[in-house]
Design an enzyme around this catalytic site. Structure first.
Site, PDB file in Angstrom:
ATOM      1  N   TYR A 158      50.583  13.061  11.833  1.00 20.55           N
ATOM      2  CA  TYR A 158      50.996  13.806  13.159  1.00 20.55           C
ATOM      3  C   TYR A 158      51.086  15.407  13.332  1.00 20.55           C
ATOM      4  CZ  TYR A 158      55.082  15.202  16.142  1.00 20.55           C
ATOM      5  OH  TYR A 158      55.490  15.641  16.981  1.00 20.55           O
ATOM      6  N   LYS A 165      56.340  21.524  16.322  1.00 26.37           N
ATOM      7  CA  LYS A 165      57.950  20.764  16.167  1.00 26.37           C
ATOM      8  C   LYS A 165      58.982  21.746  14.982  1.00 26.37           C
ATOM      9  CE  LYS A 165      57.633  18.301  19.364  1.00 26.37           C
ATOM     10  NZ  LYS A 165      57.577  18.382  20.852  1.00 26.37           N
TER      11      LYS A 165
HETATM   12  P1  NAP Z   1      54.251  12.747  28.290  1.00 29.84           P
HETATM   13  O1  NAP Z   1      54.506  11.998  29.222  1.00 29.84           O
HETATM   14  O2  NAP Z   1      53.046  13.456  27.953  1.00 29.84           O
HETATM   15  O3  NAP Z   1      54.447  14.569  28.819  1.00 29.84           O
HETATM   16  C1  NAP Z   1      54.375  15.240  27.758  1.00 29.84           C
HETATM   17  C2  NAP Z   1      54.280  16.584  29.146  1.00 29.84           C
HETATM   18  O4  NAP Z   1      54.515  18.102  28.400  1.00 29.84           O
HETATM   19  C3  NAP Z   1      53.275  16.345  30.213  1.00 29.84           C
HETATM   20  O5  NAP Z   1      53.990  16.119  31.251  1.00 29.84           O
HETATM   21  C4  NAP Z   1      51.890  16.908  29.773  1.00 29.84           C
HETATM   22  O6  NAP Z   1      52.112  17.462  31.459  1.00 29.84           O
HETATM   23  C5  NAP Z   1      52.860  18.876  29.478  1.00 29.84           C
HETATM   24  N1  NAP Z   1      52.183  19.313  29.318  1.00 29.84           N
HETATM   25  C6  NAP Z   1      51.384  19.779  28.298  1.00 29.84           C
HETATM   26  N2  NAP Z   1      51.292  20.886  28.402  1.00 29.84           N
HETATM   27  C7  NAP Z   1      51.675  22.117  29.665  1.00 29.84           C
HETATM   28  C8  NAP Z   1      51.249  22.959  30.048  1.00 29.84           C
HETATM   29  N3  NAP Z   1      50.398  23.695  29.800  1.00 29.84           N
HETATM   30  N4  NAP Z   1      52.107  23.088  31.027  1.00 29.84           N
HETATM   31  C9  NAP Z   1      52.800  22.305  31.323  1.00 29.84           C
HETATM   32  N5  NAP Z   1      53.014  21.081  30.835  1.00 29.84           N
HETATM   33  C10 NAP Z   1      52.639  20.858  30.238  1.00 29.84           C
HETATM   34  O7  NAP Z   1      54.418  12.561  26.481  1.00 29.84           O
HETATM   35  P2  NAP Z   1      56.346  13.078  25.796  1.00 29.84           P
HETATM   36  O8  NAP Z   1      56.258  11.363  25.373  1.00 29.84           O
HETATM   37  O9  NAP Z   1      57.592  12.388  27.212  1.00 29.84           O
HETATM   38  O10 NAP Z   1      56.374  14.747  25.670  1.00 29.84           O
HETATM   39  C11 NAP Z   1      57.531  15.533  25.919  1.00 29.84           C
HETATM   40  C12 NAP Z   1      58.551  15.848  25.068  1.00 29.84           C
HETATM   41  O11 NAP Z   1      59.035  14.744  23.611  1.00 29.84           O
HETATM   42  C13 NAP Z   1      57.247  16.006  23.719  1.00 29.84           C
HETATM   43  O12 NAP Z   1      57.954  17.651  23.006  1.00 29.84           O
HETATM   44  C14 NAP Z   1      56.955  15.548  23.188  1.00 29.84           C
HETATM   45  O13 NAP Z   1      56.956  15.826  21.478  1.00 29.84           O
HETATM   46  C15 NAP Z   1      58.851  14.798  22.757  1.00 29.84           C
HETATM   47  N6  NAP Z   1      58.637  13.631  21.997  1.00 29.84           N
HETATM   48  C16 NAP Z   1      57.798  12.465  21.781  1.00 29.84           C
HETATM   49  C17 NAP Z   1      58.263  11.273  21.400  1.00 29.84           C
HETATM   50  C18 NAP Z   1      57.476  10.067  21.742  1.00 29.84           C
HETATM   51  O14 NAP Z   1      57.397   9.657  20.733  1.00 29.84           O
HETATM   52  N7  NAP Z   1      56.617   9.921  22.915  1.00 29.84           N
HETATM   53  C19 NAP Z   1      58.731  11.812  19.948  1.00 29.84           C
HETATM   54  C20 NAP Z   1      59.285  12.677  19.992  1.00 29.84           C
HETATM   55  C21 NAP Z   1      59.560  13.387  20.552  1.00 29.84           C
HETATM   56  P3  NAP Z   1      50.340  16.853  30.945  1.00 29.84           P
HETATM   57  O15 NAP Z   1      50.178  15.030  31.049  1.00 29.84           O
HETATM   58  O16 NAP Z   1      49.764  17.559  32.222  1.00 29.84           O
HETATM   59  O17 NAP Z   1      49.348  17.291  29.818  1.00 29.84           O
END
Ligand code: NAP
Length: 258
Positions: A158, A165
């Site tokens: 990570y 984070k």
């Molecule tokens: P996701 O669907 O890939 O969402 C991440 C989002 O961030 C995407 O819409 C991405 O857009 C956007 N992003 C990246 N760069 C950006 C920019 N410059 N401007 C605007 N948007 C941008 O994945 P997710 O897992 O749902 O992630 C959402 C949040 O949850 C994140 O903060 C992640 O760290 C957190 N999280 C996820 C998990 C997990 O296991 N999935 C666990 C804990 C926390 P693009 O696709 O266009 O880059």
């Protein structure tokens, strides 16, 4: 629509596709009666996000917002002011780190990747909260972001995102103090691992899923909808005295020592 969020409106930032935690949040908020606007990072994602927005209702608004560009955040604030007048919630669900900084030796993370990860994953929360705070002031509004236990514990691979984070969670506390004066709350949800586009960039992600299933108190992985429901709770009046906090939605994993 009736529900605890009836009459409330807000924006969800970070929908990439139907697996996104942001999409789960948008669905839960809309199901509870809120009017939800979505953003998309760029033209590449526009069509997909507009299609999903249609599932929330024919009048669901979508706006471009790549958080690398301050001007796009300014324009988002202007558009939301014009369309909604005020805002009851901001859901920030975005993160980015180069794939090479999400595997291998932590000490090899790149300077460029470090700056980019901090900018997209951390500063964007502060910058959006700042720009949207005048719309939220005096409405008992709520800001919610997404974090992971890698902020405070070592999760192999990570790496860079763990540091980002940690800064994000600290920003939640400082923002909670800063915006609290205006009645706006700021919290984070620390979600267990969920298969999404971003998650697939983390090295050995499947091992993390297996570990949770085997060792978490509930012996199961979470679903995106579990996160969506807690986002809706944190945006609702039911959580009116919760702020500056990190709530775990992880089947209890964080409670374990091994
Ligand atoms: P996701 O669907 O890939 O969402 C991440 C989002 O961030 C995407 O819409 C991405 O857009 C956007 N992003 C990246 N760069 C950006 C920019 N410059 N401007 C605007 N948007 C941008 O994945 P997710 O897992 O749902 O992630 C959402 C949040 O949850 C994140 O903060 C992640 O760290 C957190 N999280 C996820 C998990 C997990 O296991 N999935 C666990 C804990 C926390 P693009 O696709 O266009 O880059």
């Amino acid at each position: 629509m009736a529900g605890p969020m009836a009459g409330k409106c807000g924006v969800v930032v970070g929908v990439a596709n139907k697996r996104s935690l942001a999409w789960a949040a948008a669905k839960s908020l809309a199901a509870q009666g809120a009017r939800v606007a979505l953003t998309y990072q760029g033209e590449r994602l526009r069509e997909g996000v507009e299609k999903l927005a249609g599932e929330l209702g024919p009048k669901t608004l979508t706006f471009p917002c790549d958080v690398i560009h301050l001007r796009q955040m300014d324009r988002l604030a202007e558009s939301l002011k014009r369309e909604f007048g005020g805002l009851d919630f901001l859901v920030h669900s975005i993160a980015f780190a180069p794939t090479e900084d999400l595997k291998g030796r932590f000490r090899q993370i790149s300077r460029k990747g470090f700056h980019r990860a901090m900018d997209v994953s951390v500063y964007s929360l502060v910058a959006l909260a700042h720009r949207l705070s005048p719309l939220m002031a005096g409405r008992e509004a709520s800001v919610v972001t997404l974090t992971y236990v890698g902020a405070t514990r070592v999760i192999p691979n990570y790496n860079l995102m763990g540091v980002a984070k940690a800064a994000l969670e600290s920003s939640v506390r400082y923002l909670a103090y800063d915006l609290g004066e205006e009645g706006t709350r700021v919290n984070a949800i620390s979600a267990g691992p969920v298969r999404t586009l971003s998650a697939s960039a983390v090295g050995d992600f499947v091992k993390i899923l297996d570990h949770v299933e085997q060792t978490a108190p509930l012996r199961r992985n979470i679903e995106a909808g579990d996160v969506g429901n807690v986002v809706a709770f944190l945006c609702s009046p039911a959580s009116r005295n919760i702020t500056g906090d990190v709530l775990f939605v992880d089947s209890g994993s964080h409670a374990m020592g091994v």
